[in-house]
Structure formats: C-alpha cells, structure tokens
Design a protein around this motif. Structure first.
Motif, PDB file in Angstrom:
ATOM      1  N   TRP A  96      -7.677   6.352   5.321  1.00 26.64           N
ATOM      2  CA  TRP A  96      -7.578   7.332   6.527  1.00 26.64           C
ATOM      3  C   TRP A  96      -8.910   8.360   6.578  1.00 26.64           C
ATOM      4  N   PRO A 138      -1.925   9.303   9.657  1.00 27.57           N
ATOM      5  CA  PRO A 138      -0.485   8.809   9.538  1.00 27.57           C
ATOM      6  C   PRO A 138       0.599   9.517   9.037  1.00 27.57           C
ATOM      7  N   GLU A 196      -2.416   5.947  -0.454  1.00 26.85           N
ATOM      8  CA  GLU A 196      -3.496   5.110  -0.481  1.00 26.85           C
ATOM      9  C   GLU A 196      -3.851   5.058   0.882  1.00 26.85           C
ATOM     10  N   ILE A 197      -2.756   5.110   2.099  1.00 27.08           N
ATOM     11  CA  ILE A 197      -2.861   5.126   3.293  1.00 27.08           C
ATOM     12  C   ILE A 197      -3.905   6.263   3.700  1.00 27.08           C
ATOM     13  N   ALA A 245      -1.029  -1.882   9.791  1.00 29.17           N
ATOM     14  CA  ALA A 245      -1.326  -0.634  10.450  1.00 29.17           C
ATOM     15  C   ALA A 245      -2.068  -0.240  11.488  1.00 29.17           C
ATOM     16  N   PHE A 288      -6.022  -1.899   6.767  1.00 29.66           N
ATOM     17  CA  PHE A 288      -5.166  -1.544   7.781  1.00 29.66           C
ATOM     18  C   PHE A 288      -4.581  -2.676   8.407  1.00 29.66           C
ATOM     19  N   SER A 291       1.556   5.438   0.251  1.00 30.90           N
ATOM     20  CA  SER A 291       1.317   6.581   1.282  1.00 30.90           C
ATOM     21  C   SER A 291       0.024   7.152   0.719  1.00 30.90           C
ATOM     22  N   GLU A 304      -2.048  -4.820   6.652  1.00 28.95           N
ATOM     23  CA  GLU A 304      -0.899  -4.153   6.397  1.00 28.95           C
ATOM     24  C   GLU A 304      -0.085  -3.687   7.468  1.00 28.95           C
ATOM     25  N   ILE A 314       0.897  -1.250   0.145  1.00 30.24           N
ATOM     26  CA  ILE A 314       0.019  -0.034  -0.010  1.00 30.24           C
ATOM     27  C   ILE A 314       0.856   1.110  -0.032  1.00 30.24           C
TER      28      ILE A 314
END
Length: 333
Positions: A16, A323, A11-12, A68, A63, A9, A66, A7
């Motif tokens: 989020w 994040p 996409e995070i 996270a 998440f 950045s 991954e 994944i």
C-alpha cells in the motif's frame, strides 16, 4: 506450505505505502521529463520512470488477485505537465536523488516485513533500481557542480579513546566545547543538504498552491527549513567547518500549479517523515549532549508541522487511509 501463501497484514501495508510513493514519483517524473532541458538529466529521469512504472501495475494485480481494494494513489489529474517550469538549474535531479534516498530506506525496511517470495523479490528489485538511480543522480550533480561534498578534515593518523566524560558534554559554560567528530559532522551535513532541497521544493509549492490554507501551511514549512539550516550551519561554523551550499535548484517565477494540492501535501508529509527518521539517527550517533538537545527540538518542530498538515489533508479529504485491521471488540451497550 501452500504454493501461493495468503498475503499477510505487513505485506498489505508494504504494498500500500509503496503504491502511494510509486504513483506520486511517476507523476512528478512525468512533469520533470516534459520540462528537462539537459539531455543527460532527461535520460536519468526517463530511465527511472521506465524502471518503476511496471511496479504500480504489479501491485494493482496483487491486490486484485487477493480481492483487496486497489489504492487510489495519484493519477493523471494530479499533474499538469503543460504547466510552466516551476524549478530550474538541476532541481529535477536534486529532487529525484532525495526521493531515491527515501526509497532506499523504505524498500530495505519493507523487505524485512515481507515473507511471500514474489513480494520479497519485488522489494529487492525496487531496491536495486533505487540504488542505481541514486548513483546516477549523485554522479550527475557532482559533475555539474550542483552538489557539494561534506567538509574535508585532517586525516587521522592515530587511534584514540575517550579519556573523560566531558567528551559527552556541550553545556559547560566554563569549558570550550570539543570539536565535532566526523560521525556528527556527517549527519549535520546531511541535514543541511536535505533541508536545502526541501526548502526549495516547499517554496515552489507554496508559490502555486490553489488553496489559501495550503499556501500558508507550505510557507510555514519553508520557514522551518530555513531555521533548521541556520541552526545546523552555526554548529558547523563553531567547529570551523564549511557549511554546505547547493548552487542549484532555483524556483522560477511561475504561479501555475503543476501538481494538485493533494499531491504536494503528500509529498511534504513524506519529506517530514524522512526528516524525523534522519534526525533520529543523528541523535543516536551524536555524542555531544547539546547536539542531542538541538536535534530533538528540530524533531519536535517537524512532528508538530507534520501533524498540522495531516489535519489539513483530512479536512480536505486528501488523506487516503491505509487498510485497517478488523475491530473484534463489541461496542458497549
């Protein structure tokens, strides 16, 4: 290419912020569904709730897979569905329509920042759900006479081109301002329409907020919305155009909070971001200098208000941090 790409950045970030908005809307829907007194409106609310609810779980699963941290977002303790009705006369659908308008823009933007097929598909599905819900809300509000259309103008029979640079000016004291064109009218009408819903929302929130500072802050927001509506209405009237009105969405007399102060502040922050983005578009497509100046002033006021709200949320520990990227710079010795 690997079967399951790592994944990225962006996409995070997309997941989020989608999670924050998704969980907030779910909590709002739970309250509105409980208090809906119109069967047609309740069905719209139930349909969208059932459509978007699985996506909070899908994001949590991504998440978790991954490794996270799963965002906090908004949980059951952020809503009190047993609180008395705070809004009446179609406000639930007015609010959801505006939220879906925000979501349409967000999902489209998010789609452009995703690469993994599963996340791209998620954004496409959410976009389709959002557009379908928005259409249902608009049809309902028009049918009930709660939503007014933009002003009607004389149908153009000929194509014309601008003949002089004075077309761009709105400051000449010795010359009458040209009438608004239909593109400018569309953006001004939309500004009033969204601010009328936002004003009612903030008035209701300020009526039942627990924290004194939050109550005062929300009161300031309602005053800003009123001033924006007044400013834009006068521009339309100067061109002999009708000012839109929304005969629905009343605030009741209840002072029992249906939502946590944290969630109400986040909701207002989201509306501020939407207002700044919408005003930016209005400025970009306005060809009268005086309009650009007035809209820019509105954007500055909204930005200052949003910044004050962010500081208040930080003060109370309500502002969840996205994040962060790793800081590779070494601390100075």
């Amino acid at each position: 290419m690997p079967e399951s790409p790592k994944i990225s950045s962006s996409e995070i970030g997309v997941l989020w912020i989608t999670y924050q908005q998704n969980t907030m809307i779910l909590r709002m829907l739970e309250y509105f569904i409980e208090h809906a007194d119109d069967d047609q409106a309740k069905q719209i609310l139930v349909d969208v709730y059932e459509d978007i609810k699985p996506y909070a779980t899908k994001i949590e699963n991504i998440f978790q897979t991954e490794g996270a941290a799963i965002p906090v977002g908004f949980k059951a303790d952020d809503v009190n569905i047993g609180a008395p009705k705070l809004f009446d006369n179609g406000f639930d659908i007015l609010f959801i329509r505006l939220m879906k308008e925000i979501s349409m823009g967000m999902h489209t933007l998010n789609l452009n920042m995703c690469y993994r097929p599963d996340i791209v598909m998620m954004m496409r599905e959410l976009t389709n759900i959002t557009q379908r819900c928005y259409d249902k809300c608009t049809e309902y509000l028009l049918e009930k006479g709660i939503l007014t259309r933009s002003p009607y103008v004389q149908i153009p029979k000929n194509v014309e081109f601008v003949q002089e640079v004075g077309y761009l000016s709105g400051f000449n004291l010795f010359k009458e301002k040209r009438p608004l064109n239909v593109v400018e009218t569309a953006h001004l009408h939309h500004t009033i329409e969204s601010n009328m819903v936002g004003m009612q929302l903030i008035l209701g929130f300020s009526q039942c907020a627990n924290e004194k500072e939050v109550k005062q802050y929300l009161g300031e927001g309602a005053a800003i919305s009123k001033e924006i509506i007044k400013t834009i209405s006068n521009i339309l009237l100067d061109s002999s155009l009708q000012v839109p009105s929304t005969p629905g969405g009343n605030v009741t007399g209840s002072t029992v909070p249906p939502f946590s102060d944290k969630m109400m502040m986040y909701c207002v922050s989201l509306f501020c971001s939407f207002a700044i983005g919408g005003s930016s578009l209005g400025t970009a497509f306005s060809q009268r200098n005086d309009l650009v100046e007035k809209i820019t002033k509105i954007m500055q006021d909204i930005f200052a208000y949003a910044h004050k709200g962010a500081k208040l949320m930080i003060q109370h520990g309500w502002l969840e941090e996205p994040p962060q990227t790793k800081n590779n710079k070494k601390s100075p010795k």
